[in-house]
Design a protein around this motif. Structure first.
Motif, PDB file in Angstrom:
ATOM      1  N   LYS A 232       0.834  -1.207   0.000  1.00 51.30           N
ATOM      2  CA  LYS A 232       0.000   0.000   0.000  1.00 51.30           C
ATOM      3  C   LYS A 232       0.867   1.255   0.000  1.00 51.30           C
ATOM      4  CE  LYS A 232      -3.913   0.547   2.190  1.00 51.30           C
ATOM      5  NZ  LYS A 232      -4.955   0.652   3.245  1.00 51.30           N
ATOM      6  N   ILE A 233       1.947   1.229   0.772  1.00 57.62           N
ATOM      7  CA  ILE A 233       2.824   2.401   0.841  1.00 57.62           C
ATOM      8  C   ILE A 233       3.514   2.629  -0.496  1.00 57.62           C
ATOM      9  CG2 ILE A 233       4.859   3.387   1.955  1.00 57.62           C
ATOM     10  CD1 ILE A 233       4.062   1.784   4.477  1.00 57.62           C
ATOM     11  N   SER A 234       4.044   1.578  -1.100  1.00 59.51           N
ATOM     12  CA  SER A 234       4.707   1.746  -2.393  1.00 59.51           C
ATOM     13  C   SER A 234       3.705   2.147  -3.476  1.00 59.51           C
ATOM     14  CB  SER A 234       5.438   0.460  -2.786  1.00 59.51           C
ATOM     15  OG  SER A 234       6.662   0.334  -2.094  1.00 59.51           O
ATOM     16  N   LEU A 268      -1.776   4.845   3.413  1.00 66.39           N
ATOM     17  CA  LEU A 268      -1.779   5.548   2.135  1.00 66.39           C
ATOM     18  C   LEU A 268      -1.162   6.935   2.335  1.00 66.39           C
ATOM     19  CD1 LEU A 268      -5.259   4.662   0.566  1.00 66.39           C
ATOM     20  CD2 LEU A 268      -3.014   3.763  -0.065  1.00 66.39           C
ATOM     21  N   ASN A 269       0.028   6.954   2.908  1.00 68.81           N
ATOM     22  CA  ASN A 269       0.739   8.205   3.171  1.00 68.81           C
ATOM     23  C   ASN A 269       2.003   8.255   2.327  1.00 68.81           C
ATOM     24  OD1 ASN A 269      -1.069   9.177   5.272  1.00 68.81           O
ATOM     25  ND2 ASN A 269      -0.222   7.546   6.542  1.00 68.81           N
ATOM     26  N   ALA A 270       1.994   9.126   1.321  1.00 66.56           N
ATOM     27  CA  ALA A 270       3.161   9.249   0.448  1.00 66.56           C
ATOM     28  C   ALA A 270       4.308   9.889   1.207  1.00 66.56           C
ATOM     29  CB  ALA A 270       2.801  10.079  -0.781  1.00 66.56           C
ATOM     30  N   GLY A 271       5.528   9.534   0.833  1.00 62.36           N
ATOM     31  CA  GLY A 271       6.665  10.117   1.521  1.00 62.36           C
ATOM     32  C   GLY A 271       7.979   9.498   1.099  1.00 62.36           C
ATOM     33  N   LEU A 272       8.877   9.386   2.069  1.00 69.50           N
ATOM     34  CA  LEU A 272      10.221   8.860   1.813  1.00 69.50           C
ATOM     35  C   LEU A 272      10.271   7.339   1.803  1.00 69.50           C
ATOM     36  CD1 LEU A 272      12.356  11.275   4.035  1.00 69.50           C
ATOM     37  CD2 LEU A 272      12.043  11.366   1.557  1.00 69.50           C
ATOM     38  N   GLY A 273       9.122   6.686   1.998  1.00 66.02           N
ATOM     39  CA  GLY A 273       9.091   5.229   1.966  1.00 66.02           C
ATOM     40  C   GLY A 273       9.078   4.621   3.353  1.00 66.02           C
ATOM     41  N   PHE A 274       8.910   3.308   3.391  1.00 63.44           N
ATOM     42  CA  PHE A 274       8.830   2.608   4.673  1.00 63.44           C
ATOM     43  C   PHE A 274      10.216   2.160   5.123  1.00 63.44           C
ATOM     44  CE2 PHE A 274       7.740  -0.537   1.326  1.00 63.44           C
ATOM     45  CZ  PHE A 274       8.729  -1.474   1.522  1.00 63.44           C
ATOM     46  N   GLY A 275      10.349   2.007   6.442  1.00 61.21           N
ATOM     47  CA  GLY A 275      11.598   1.529   7.024  1.00 61.21           C
ATOM     48  C   GLY A 275      11.292   0.699   8.251  1.00 61.21           C
ATOM     49  N   GLY A 276      12.191   0.742   9.222  1.00 59.96           N
ATOM     50  CA  GLY A 276      12.012  -0.083  10.414  1.00 59.96           C
ATOM     51  C   GLY A 276      12.515  -1.486  10.183  1.00 59.96           C
ATOM     52  N   PHE A 277      12.477  -2.286  11.240  1.00 58.65           N
ATOM     53  CA  PHE A 277      13.044  -3.629  11.151  1.00 58.65           C
ATOM     54  C   PHE A 277      12.054  -4.644  10.591  1.00 58.65           C
ATOM     55  CE2 PHE A 277      15.001  -7.531  13.110  1.00 58.65           C
ATOM     56  CZ  PHE A 277      16.173  -7.447  12.397  1.00 58.65           C
ATOM     57  N   CYS A 278      10.765  -4.303  10.516  1.00 57.34           N
ATOM     58  CA  CYS A 278       9.769  -5.294  10.109  1.00 57.34           C
ATOM     59  C   CYS A 278       9.514  -5.302   8.602  1.00 57.34           C
ATOM     60  CB  CYS A 278       8.458  -5.064  10.856  1.00 57.34           C
ATOM     61  SG  CYS A 278       8.542  -5.496  12.596  1.00 57.34           S
ATOM     62  N   PHE A 279       9.040  -4.183   8.055  1.00 57.43           N
ATOM     63  CA  PHE A 279       8.601  -4.202   6.660  1.00 57.43           C
ATOM     64  C   PHE A 279       9.705  -4.589   5.678  1.00 57.43           C
ATOM     65  CE2 PHE A 279       4.497  -1.423   6.738  1.00 57.43           C
ATOM     66  CZ  PHE A 279       3.958  -2.298   7.656  1.00 57.43           C
ATOM     67  N   PRO A 280      10.869  -3.929   5.691  1.00 54.40           N
ATOM     68  CA  PRO A 280      11.898  -4.326   4.715  1.00 54.40           C
ATOM     69  C   PRO A 280      12.334  -5.775   4.878  1.00 54.40           C
ATOM     70  CG  PRO A 280      12.411  -2.189   5.697  1.00 54.40           C
ATOM     71  CD  PRO A 280      11.288  -2.769   6.498  1.00 54.40           C
ATOM     72  N   LYS A 281      12.548  -6.180   6.130  1.00 52.44           N
ATOM     73  CA  LYS A 281      13.009  -7.554   6.389  1.00 52.44           C
ATOM     74  C   LYS A 281      11.952  -8.581   6.014  1.00 52.44           C
ATOM     75  CE  LYS A 281      12.855  -8.987  10.698  1.00 52.44           C
ATOM     76  NZ  LYS A 281      12.049 -10.217  10.796  1.00 52.44           N
ATOM     77  N   ASP A 282      10.707  -8.340   6.421  1.00 50.85           N
ATOM     78  CA  ASP A 282       9.644  -9.311   6.175  1.00 50.85           C
ATOM     79  C   ASP A 282       9.309  -9.399   4.692  1.00 50.85           C
ATOM     80  OD1 ASP A 282       9.673  -9.640   8.865  1.00 50.85           O
ATOM     81  OD2 ASP A 282       7.712  -8.743   9.249  1.00 50.85           O
ATOM     82  N   LEU A 283       9.375  -8.267   4.001  1.00 47.09           N
ATOM     83  CA  LEU A 283       9.105  -8.268   2.565  1.00 47.09           C
ATOM     84  C   LEU A 283      10.124  -9.124   1.827  1.00 47.09           C
ATOM     85  CD1 LEU A 283       7.216  -6.774   0.460  1.00 47.09           C
ATOM     86  CD2 LEU A 283       9.107  -5.188   0.165  1.00 47.09           C
ATOM     87  N   GLN A 284      11.405  -8.921   2.135  1.00 47.83           N
ATOM     88  CA  GLN A 284      12.450  -9.702   1.480  1.00 47.83           C
ATOM     89  C   GLN A 284      12.354 -11.178   1.848  1.00 47.83           C
ATOM     90  OE1 GLN A 284      16.181  -7.806   2.437  1.00 47.83           O
ATOM     91  NE2 GLN A 284      15.519  -5.831   1.629  1.00 47.83           N
ATOM     92  N   ALA A 285      12.034 -11.444   3.111  1.00 52.55           N
ATOM     93  CA  ALA A 285      11.914 -12.842   3.542  1.00 52.55           C
ATOM     94  C   ALA A 285      10.751 -13.531   2.847  1.00 52.55           C
ATOM     95  CB  ALA A 285      11.733 -12.905   5.057  1.00 52.55           C
ATOM     96  N   PHE A 286       9.641 -12.810   2.650  1.00 54.32           N
ATOM     97  CA  PHE A 286       8.471 -13.400   1.993  1.00 54.32           C
ATOM     98  C   PHE A 286       8.786 -13.737   0.533  1.00 54.32           C
ATOM     99  CE2 PHE A 286       3.581 -12.951   1.479  1.00 54.32           C
ATOM    100  CZ  PHE A 286       3.421 -14.292   1.809  1.00 54.32           C
TER     101      PHE A 286
END
Length: 447
Positions: A232-234, A268-286
């Motif tokens: 949703k963010i992307s 649905l908030n446009a910006g610099l993108g998502f970060g943190g330890f969950c979303f990037p890691k979980d997305l790549q793991a999935f």
């Protein structure tokens, strides 16, 4: 109920404190001697709103304790939660070595029945491996252990609220005995029959959905949920880029989309993108999980690619207006990956700062909670006492984290302090028309 929590990171510490808050006796175990010493001294290793009060009160009342001795932790416990870290490997897969080590030790040290619950975010089929590990190292007896999956859905900055007032509780089980134990454990939250530190008695909220599945489905629910939110963010960030090309406002577009109940306004908030330890890691793991099973999850690869490009877009915006970045002074408001946390792991703010430093920029920064954590990584930054000091003499300002205090600043004062009143609002925190009326050169995201 007697509970053992293995791992005192964000998930483990919140889980332990909240389970103690609803009446269970909880022992939290960690092999990090310094962290356990910190907790025993009544200090917090992380910032999470409301968590310090829960830990202090439940330690004082004898329901919550901390130790480095795993045997001590599991000896009296009926239910053991595995909450250790599963950091990404270089190929994007999850590092499950800590999970395996804990499962092996539980098998070796347990002398009576235990329900072992995977709370860490793990790939599908991890429960199967935990079962095998417990059997091998537990003497080969099948009846001494049950395994369950109980994924967490905690947002940093509101984790206590999310635990005590969840949208749903998901448990994946392979035996009715495990389901019964978990229903009993969560019954006060499901029924609202406990005194919440924020809201008091919560019966009026109605029952919380208690979703029972097989273990593999529960494991997939966590990765699928986080990946969908990242998507949703992307998506809205892609829409933001289109809005800039055609002269539309992504905030109005998101508002119109979000009123559709099938879509919703959240994330649905446009910006610099998502970060943190969950979303990037979980997305790549999935993506890696799907790849191992023979499925190319190209959709999620694109979600990740779009997110990586957000910082590139931000640097381009600054170059389009400043021309040359070298030796410019740029202030950054916010270092944490989101407000109300001091977590800077995979923070878009830090990704942006690294790019600016590579361009020869002098970076000034301020964050209400995260500066000490960043100082260890980037000692060369100029760390300021407040947002006004960041603005002083700056050629541009970047809003990188949407802390509430930034929205309450004296903006005319900010403008007069800056060498050039150029603001890149990377979180669309401010109103473009009002900012321009105050004399700012205002750059939003998709506005």
């Amino acid at each position: 109920m007697e509970i053992c929590i293995v791992g005192t990171g964000y998930v483990g510490l919140v889980t332990g404190a909240c389970l103690a808050e609803i009446g269970h006796r909880v022992v939290c175990v960690d092999d990090d001697l310094e962290k356990i010493a910190t907790l025993k001294q009544g200090r917090m290793p992380i910032f999470e709103p409301g968590l310090d009060n829960l830990v202090t009160r439940n330690r004082r009342e004898g329901r919550l304790s901390f130790t480095t001795d795993l045997k001590e932790g599991i000896e009296a416990a009926t239910v053991i939660f595995i909450c250790v870290g599963t950091p990404p490997l270089e190929d994007g897969d999850a590092d499950l070595s800590a999970v395996e080590q804990v499962a092996r030790q539980i098998g070796e040290l347990s002398s009576a029945y235990k329900l072992v619950v995977e709370k860490s975010t793990v790939p599908v089929q991890t429960g199967m491996w935990i079962e095998k590990t417990l059997k091998v190292y537990g003497g080969g007896k099948d009846d001494r252990f049950d395994v369950a999956s109980n994924p967490e859905f905690l947002r940093e900055g509101s984790a206590v609220e999310d635990f005590l007032h969840p949208d749903r509780i998901v448990v994946g089980v392979g035996h009715p005995r495990a389901e019964r134990l978990l229903r009993d454990l969560y019954e006060p939250i499901v029924s609202g029959d406990f005194t919440c530190p924020t809201h008091g008695v919560c019966r009026e909220a109605g029952p919380i959905p208690f979703v029972v599945t097989d273990i593999k489905s529960a494991e997939l629910i966590k990765h699928a949920s986080n990946s969908f939110l990242a998507m949703k963010i992307s998506f809205i960030n892609s829409v933001a880029d289109l809005c800039e090309l055609v002269g539309a406002d992504v905030e109005r577009v998101a508002e119109g989309m979000g009123l559709d109940r099938r879509i919703g306004r959240a994330f649905l908030n446009a910006g610099l993108g998502f970060g943190g330890f969950c979303f990037p890691k979980d997305l790549q793991a999935f993506v890696k999980i799907a790849e191992k099973c023979g499925y190319d999850f190209g959709l999620l690869r694109e979600v990740d690619r779009i997110n990586e490009l957000r910082i590139v877009q931000a640097i381009k915006k600054l170059k389009d207006h400043l021309w040359i970045l070298k030796e410019k002074v740029i202030g950054v408001w916010g270092l944490a990956f989101k407000p109300d946390t001091d977590d800077v792991r995979y923070s878009p703010a830090l990704a942006l700062i690294h790019r600016l430093l590579a361009e020869g920029v002098a970076v000034k920064a301020y964050d209400p909670k995260a500066m000490e954590r960043v100082r260890q990584q980037l000692p060369s930054l100029l760390y300021c006492q407040d947002p006004y000091e960041v603005a002083s003499g700056a050629d541009a300002l970047v809003v990188a984290t949407e802390w509430k205090e930034f929205g309450d600043l004296d903006l005319p004062r900010v403008r007069t302090l800056m060498r050039r009143p150029l603001m890149l609002d990377g979180r669309n925190l401010f109103d473009p028309l009002k900012m321009k009326a105050m004399g700012f050169e205002y750059l939003g995201m998709g506005r």
